[in-house]
Design an enzyme around this catalytic site. Structure first.
Site, PDB file in Angstrom:
ATOM      1  CB  SER A 185      -1.395  -7.942  -0.958  1.00 24.82           C
ATOM      2  OG  SER A 185      -2.210  -8.711  -0.098  1.00 24.82           O
ATOM      3  CE  LYS A 206      -4.488  -1.233   0.361  1.00 18.54           C
ATOM      4  NZ  LYS A 206      -5.595  -0.663  -0.414  1.00 18.54           N
TER       5      LYS A 206
END
Length: 404
Positions: free
Chosen positions: A300, A51
């Protein structure tokens, strides 16, 4: 619009805040699938997740006046840390609204990067609504975690790195929450090589993108109840949706139980801690025909708190029959417990807990209950132990295993 020029610009820019996450070849997953499987370990980023890419690029596109007003974001955890870390680099104030159920590790790490954290709501969508309300009331600059094309551009830099390192990649798998990551990755991958197949993966209980594609537009799910908290999003971004519709080849869904097994696989075979949302791509590999194909599974993030980790390990060992419990009834007389223990030991089982209940019957001479929790190598070995107990006349009855 998402353009190659912006992706190239973002790819250079994010190098200021990212670790080089080189592809990791997985011999274990390759043997399972018949293909060549690589992992893109974004769990190894400074903030524990990808992110930071989108957050940093987004902030770079803001005016100084927008930065000076202070930034506000909503996040289940990883966007929070990305915004906090990126804002610190730019010298901006950051406020992050997080769902009240966010794992403690994500809350504390967000605070450690200098951000103010507000806990509100049970799911991301409720936290986001409150963050947007505060932005309007106090004049903060709102940075959306996924429904923003600049953020998606930053996330898409992952595809640039994958293709540069493995130009002949056939498949790229990416998790889907709100759609920012899959939008950036799929769009850039198709720009670089239209033959690359991009597969999105969602938790079955929060399959908001699959629902959107079926409806032809984003829809709001009634709930998003999944252990993959980073992808527990009830409605995908409307800005992302057209790009996903155009560039994503397929969307797969994964049950929560499958994530438990994937966690054990990566811990035992790669010594990696990957959070549940990051495991979606690993769990989905078995749904694809990857024989003689090269596939990259994007991990992720790795921000999992220790309590969650402990629970998943326990459930995983039970799920794979490496820990199981049985109940046996035996006469209440000397030597019976030793006989049971010897039978298990001879079958190479390892007893880790015993419960002796003398009150299962009013006739203790006829039967007392012994509950045994033990370790095995897997299902085949468990069945061998059960058969050994059966052969000795103990009539074992399998019961739900608990380690506490």
């Amino acid at each position: 619009m998402l353009t190659l020029e912006k992706f190239e610009q973002a790819s250079e820019l994010v190098k200021d805040v990212t670790n080089p996450t080189k592809l990791v070849y997985s011999d274990f997953l390759s043997r399972q699938t018949g293909g060549k499987i690589y992992l893109k370990p974004e769990n190894m980023q400074n903030t524990g997740a990808y992110k930071v890419r989108g957050a940093y690029y987004k902030i770079s596109t803001l005016s100084q006046e927008e930065r000076d007003r202070g930034l506000i974001a909503a996040s289940a955890g990883n966007h929070a840390q990305g915004i906090a870390y990126a804002a610190q680099k730019f010298g901006c104030k950051a406020i992050v609204v997080m769902p009240s159920i966010t794992p403690l590790i994500k809350v504390n790490r967000t605070k450690s990067y200098g951000a103010e954290v507000i806990l509100h709501g049970d799911v991301y969508d409720e936290a986001c609504e409150y963050a947007m309300q505060l932005a309007e009331e106090k004049g903060y600059t709102f940075v959306h975690p996924f429904n923003d094309l600049d953020v998606a551009t930053g996330q898409g830099t992952i595809a640039m790195e994958i293709v540069q390192e493995l130009p002949t990649v056939d498949y790229i798998l990416a998790p889907i929450g709100g759609g920012g990551l899959i939008t950036g990755v799929a769009t850039l991958a198709k720009m670089l090589n239209p033959k690359i197949k991009v597969i999105g993966v969602e938790p079955s209980q929060a399959a908001s993108m699959k629902a959107a594609l079926a409806a032809g537009e984003p829809v709001t799910l009634p709930s998003a109840n999944t252990i993959a908290d980073g992808t527990a999003v009830k409605r995908v971004g409307d800005l992302n949706f057209p790009y996903v519709k155009e560039n994503v080849d397929d969307i797969l869904t994964v049950e929560d139980d499958e994530l438990i097994g994937a966690f054990l696989d990566l811990v035992e075979n790669h010594k990696m801690i990957v959070e549940n949302s990051g495991l979606l791509t690993v769990a989905a590999l078995k749904q694809l025909d990857l024989e003689h194909k090269k596939a990259v599974a994007i991990l992720s993030g790795g921000n999992m708190d220790v309590i969650t980790m402990s629970s998943i390990v326990q459930h995983g060992l039970i799920q794979r029959d490496r820990i199981f419990s049985v109940s046996v009834l035996l006469p209440d007389k000397p030597g019976e417990l030793v006989r049971v223990a010897a039978t298990i030991a001879n079958a190479q089982g390892n007893v880790i807990k015993l419960e002796h209940n003398q009150f299962v019957s009013t006739n203790r001479n006829a039967a007392v209950e012994l509950r045994i929790t033990m370790e095995a190598f897997g299902t085949e070995h468990k069945n061998e132990i059960l058969q050994a107990l059966e052969d000795e006349g103990f009539r074992p009855r399998e019961i739900g295993a608990k380690l506490y």
